[in-house]
Each structure stands twice: as C-alpha cells, then as structure tokens.
Design an enzyme around this catalytic site. Sequence first.
Site, mmCIF file in Angstrom:
data_model
loop_
_atom_site.group_PDB
_atom_site.id
_atom_site.type_symbol
_atom_site.label_atom_id
_atom_site.label_comp_id
_atom_site.label_asym_id
_atom_site.label_seq_id
_atom_site.Cartn_x
_atom_site.Cartn_y
_atom_site.Cartn_z
ATOM 1 C CG ASP A 12 -1.115 -4.311 -0.921
ATOM 2 O OD1 ASP A 12 -0.306 -5.348 -0.521
ATOM 3 O OD2 ASP A 12 -0.522 -3.080 -0.888
ATOM 4 C CG ASP A 27 5.984 -2.735 1.663
ATOM 5 O OD1 ASP A 27 5.492 -2.747 0.414
ATOM 6 O OD2 ASP A 27 4.979 -2.856 2.553
HETATM 7 C C1 GLA Z 1 1.442 -2.320 1.209
HETATM 8 C C2 GLA Z 1 2.321 -2.142 0.117
HETATM 9 C C3 GLA Z 1 2.874 -0.816 -0.360
HETATM 10 C C4 GLA Z 1 1.800 0.007 -0.252
HETATM 11 C C5 GLA Z 1 0.917 0.006 0.927
HETATM 12 C C6 GLA Z 1 -0.387 0.922 0.965
HETATM 13 O O1 GLA Z 1 2.441 -2.154 2.464
HETATM 14 O O2 GLA Z 1 3.505 -3.170 -0.046
HETATM 15 O O3 GLA Z 1 3.555 -0.785 -1.615
HETATM 16 O O4 GLA Z 1 0.986 -0.016 -1.388
HETATM 17 O O5 GLA Z 1 0.492 -1.131 1.139
HETATM 18 O O6 GLA Z 1 -1.007 0.842 2.042
#
Ligand code: GLA
Length: 741
Positions: free
Chosen positions: A481, A551
């Site tokens: 990420d 997301d």
């Molecule tokens: C980001 C990712 C999510 C999740 C969060 C965790 O927003 O896109 O899918 O993994 O971080 O903090």
Amino acid sequence: MSRNILTAALLLSASFIATAQPSGATFDEATKVFRLDGGNVTYAFGLNSRGELQQIYWGGRIAAGDRIPSAVPEREWASFDSSYTNTPQEYAGWGAGLFLEPALKVTFADGNRDLVLHYDSYQTASDGFKIVLKDIDRKVFVTLHYGIDPESGVLARSATIENREPKPITIEQAAAAAWALPPAHYTLNYLTGRWAGEWTLTQEALHPGARVIESRRGSTGHQANPWFAIQAGDKPDENSGEVWFGALAWSGSWRIVVEQDQLDAIRVTGGFNPFDFGYVLQTGQSLETPIFYGGYSAHGLGGASRILHQYELAHILPHRVGGGDSGAPKPRPVIYNSWEATEFSVTEEGQIALAEKAAALGVDRFVMDDGWFGQRKDDHAGLGDWYVNPQKFPHGLKPLIDKVHALGMDFGLWVEPEMVNPDSDLYRKHPDWVLNFPGRPRSEQRNQLVLNLARPDTRDYILGFLDKLLTENDIAFLKWDYNRNWSEPGWDQLPAAEQKKVYVEFTRNLYAILAELKKRHPKVELESCSGGGGRVDLGILQYADEVWPSDNTDPFDRLSQQDGFTYAYTPQIMMAWVTDSPHWLNKRATSLSYRMLSSMQGSLGIGANISKWTDEEMTSAKRLIAAYHQVQPTIVQGDLYRLISPLNGSEFSATETVNRDKTQSVVFAFIHSTQEGRKFPRLTLKGLDHDANYALTPIEGAVEKGTPAIASGAWWMNHGFDINDNFRGDFQAAAFRLDKK
Ligand code: GLA
C-alpha cells in the site's frame, strides 16, 4: 545486423516480403525510412533533408511492397511558425524556435539552452531499432529505443540521454517519446478521478492548444492515469473507427501533453513530469526515460483495449506461466481480505475465525490487512515498525499462517513500506529519512510522512525488513500500500543543484526493491494499492500481479469504475471484493447476488464481515465462487466487449468476454433501476465463431422462454437472446456462459 547486410537482405527478399508480411524492423537506405510492422500496425519515420528524425506514418498495416516516401519537413507558416516547430519530430530538442512541447530540454554549464538533435547512426535490435541522435554541435547524445510486438503491433519507445560534454548538463524536461497524428478531427479519451472515485472515462473533442494529463505527486495518482486514447472523428465509438492509444510505464510524477498544433496536427509527448524537474548529468552519465507504449486499432475503443489487455498479459505482467517474456500469468486466486470486516482490530483469534469461514466459501487466499505490526491501533502510529504486534499475535504470525494453510488457502499480508508515522520507533531514530526540506514543516497526511526511498539507507532498510518478513514467514502475497502523496520533496544529502533527482531516483529505487524481492522470493506475488487505484501503471505492473482499483467497493459504483479501468488495464489485475450492504460509502443496499456478479467481472475477492453472514448467504456465495472458478480464465484473460455502457446514468449495462480460442463466452448484465417497465435490451453477442455451436447456461438469472439451449455463433451474434422478463427492479444482476459444443 549491419546496415548494408540489412539493405541487401531487404532487396533480395522484396518479392517475398510483399506476400509474407513479416513483422519487424526495416530500413530503406534510399529513402532513409525506418519502418516497423507488427500485428495490424505499421509505424514509419525517416530522416528529413535537415537530418532530423521525422514521423511519417502510424496506422493500419500497409503492404510490405509499399514504398514509403522520404520524410519531408513541414513548411514554415508565414514568419511565425518555423518549419522546425511544424515538423513532427520523433524526439525534438528545445531549440531553433520550437514552440510546441519539446521531448528534451537542457541547460549547459555555460548557460546555453539551445539543443537541436540530428540523426547520427542506427542499429537494428531484435524487435526494432536503436537510433542515435546528437546535438548539431555539442556532445549530447540521445539513443531512441524502438520495439514492436509482432502480434499486437504495440510499440515500446524510450530514450537514453547521455552527456559527453566536458561539463555537467541539467535536464529540465525529458520525454520517453512523442507521437504524431495528421490534421483531422479527433476525440481524446483519458481517465480521471479522486480517492474512492477513480477510473472516470473523460472524453472530449481535441481543440487547438494543449490538454495536459499529469501527476505532480511523486506517484501515479488517483486524479489522472498515464493512459490516453485518441479516436478519429467527433464521437468516441466502442466498436468501430481508428484509435491510437498509449500508456506510460512510470510510477513517479509523469506528464502526457496532447497538443493540437497551429496546423491542426496532433502531438502527444509523455515522460517525466517537467514540473519541479531537474536532473544533472555529469560527464559520461546518462538518464534513461520510462517506456511509452503506443498502439493502434481500427476497431474502436473496444478494439484498442483488447489489444492492450493482451499485450499486458503477454509482455508486462510478472509470473507469466513458463517464465520468459511472453505467455499469460495464472488467473488470480480468489482472496478473502479482512480490512472492511475488522479494520485495525486484527487478532490471531479473530483472523482464524474469519479464515475458517473464508475456507468454507471456497476462497484460495487469505489476506490479513493493516493493523498487525508495531503499535498500530489506528492510523496514528506504527508505520515503519515492521515487527509483529505481540499483544495481537503473542506467538508471531506462524499459528495464523499454519491454520490458513491447514484450511487449504495460502497467506497474504498488508504492508506499506514507503511510509512512516511520526509516532514510531523508526521515525524517532531516523527523522532525517523522510522527504523534507530542513527547517520547514513536514506536512502529514493520514498522520504519516513519506520515507525518501532515493536515499540508499532508507532503500536498504525497506528491502531488509521485507526480505526478513518473507524469509521468516510462509507468505505468498503482499498487498503493498501507499497511502499519501508527496509534500516538501527535499533530499538534502545531495548538493542543492542535484536534489530534484529525487523524482527519478525514488521510483527507480522502488523498482529496484521490488526486483530484488522478486529475485530473492520468486514465488511471492504482489498487489499494488495506493489508497485504492493511486498507483496503477505499466511501470509498477512489471512487478505487481494485481492492483486494488479503488477503496470504493460499492457494487454499483464499481460497474462504472470497472468499465473505465478496462479501457487501459486487463480485468486480470482488477481486484474486486464483495463487501457488506448497506455500503459504508453510499449507504446503498444491494443483494448479495448483485454484489457477487459486480465483483465477478474482475478478479474476485471477498472483503465482507463474513462472520455475520447467514447460512443462506454462505451457500449462495459458495455456489457463485465455484461457478466463477470455472469461467475465471475467460473473464479475466479473454477478449472483453463492453456491450452496454454503465456510464451517463444508463439504466442497463452489460459486458461479454470471449476466450482466445473462442470456445467460451461469459456475459454479465446489470439493471440500475427499471423505469416504465422497460425490458432489458436484447443481448447480441460479439467475438464468437460464426459456424460453431454454443450452449447457453445461466450462472445467475434466466433467459426468456423459447431461447434455444444450443445455437450457432452466428445466431448469438445476430439474433442474440433476451433475459427473462422478470429481470426488472433496482440493482439486479444476471450472468450467463456460452460453451462451444
Ligand atoms: C488503504 C487501502 C485499504 C486498506 C487501508 C488500510 O486505504 O486502500 O484497502 O488496506 O489502506 O489502512
């Protein structure tokens, strides 16, 4: 092959070439034309009378016997636009009065900023050319790399800029390539967005002037994606018409400038973003640009994306079956991810309970998301401290991983290696490791700062902890990420004049870490996530097996996001989770069947709190996961036809994917909201074998009475079929498969 041998071979085989249509690279010594042929595409450029490299043709494949005439410079337009500015050069230096976007702009040590690149020499490579340009006076050399894929006709272009002057030069602007199209009416397509709203297909007529698509953020960005498609004519068309498209393989700040010039011709110049750019080359040093891929289709935007998907599968993505540089990767495992179920509250017990339920559904891979490391209770602390949290996992990760394996799944883990929370041991120890300008504030986003990967010590730390994590634990997959963009991008280890190199070296080191991890742990697979789709590009996709497109997992929003995504990227990499209803973002309630089918358009995952699912929900999801497994290769690696677009408030949408050997097709249909009792439009399919027979089987839903169980490809493509009349309502979904008999 030397030039002379090449020319001789060409002359000798001229009659053979005219019929056999070989792919590859040919140079015509007499006309000074370089020609690349592959797939249904020909690309040609040549030396003009001034010694510049000038684009001549990019479009449908022409006959091998057709002699392409020499490049002729465009004329001067009155006394205001010089021939130099009007002539579509392959790689124009900024000098001699160039008013359009230069490919290269430099400042010499003595203050001279005039750069005029002329042809110097060439070599043929296995799939293209290497052509050397040189400034008319000074020892700045630019090697242009050209490759063409024999199957798809996709071109790969990049440049290496070398300083052989006795003193340093500063590169202020460096493109990977410039593409040109002749004067005509065109429509530009590109992808824009924001967090939770990525992949909006933006379409507009090209007008005089420049349209700039870019990221100044240090990484690819949610706001625009480094892809474009230009269609001939005033309207975009899915199925017909000429389309020229391109994608830049770079995960740092990038820019693509699409210009309609003063004589109505089009130029597309893309590469490093020149904003705040400055790359000093000492004597003997060189800078390599990213690759700018370009392709052509005569079959509309649909044809363009099918070419790009197949190219990505065969030549870009890692883990291609059988290794080597071609062959598609395996379809992605169906994953379970705990993020939306638990957020940061992960524990050994809680994860094991979820893993048991996930295994019962038929999931292949269990992924634990954020919250397992350091003092990570929420997003205020812990990033940078990559030890297993002893309160949450008193015996380390092993008991959980063993349990996941015993349940028949492999194990994946979330990491965010390039970031640090100020509340972390790492930051307390190494406050100088983050991007910053000394003495200036360090702007936080999501309570975190960006580690400066350009620094060797930071790079080594990240590689070290990841290597240790993967060595000590049986981990099959990392969700990598990256949850913020840059601010204060200083790198004070270098002399002031060189600090802007951070824009290149950061991304280079990211790639170097990924390459080294792949070498040391060749089986480990990766997902590129950046708060959703903030880092999706053909650069990161050399290392990432999949991406997290957004997301936003609302199944209705996902239909248009997935539609947008697939203009540029294959559904193979498009992870799509089924999450809970009502959805957290839009508060929209949808059925499990609708959510499942929306996600089944890509690489399926489950991201819901399945500990709360009823027996009925478990049974229905299990059935659909099993049905998905059967047809997944077709969905994610086949030829995608966007039959009915979900965009512009469409009441209906539908897609069809046909596998490469045309033995199977999968159709998805979605209703947003039935109005005035309107029936779902008849589905006339595409891409099947006319003469073969196909049996139609519902995966979810039913067809109208009287629909034949088996009929020819010609029937399904011309007559088509109707979905059962009961297929009405809000947020309804149906899916069908056709199998060749
Ligand atoms: C980001 C990712 C999510 C999740 C969060 C965790 O927003 O896109 O899918 O993994 O971080 O903090």
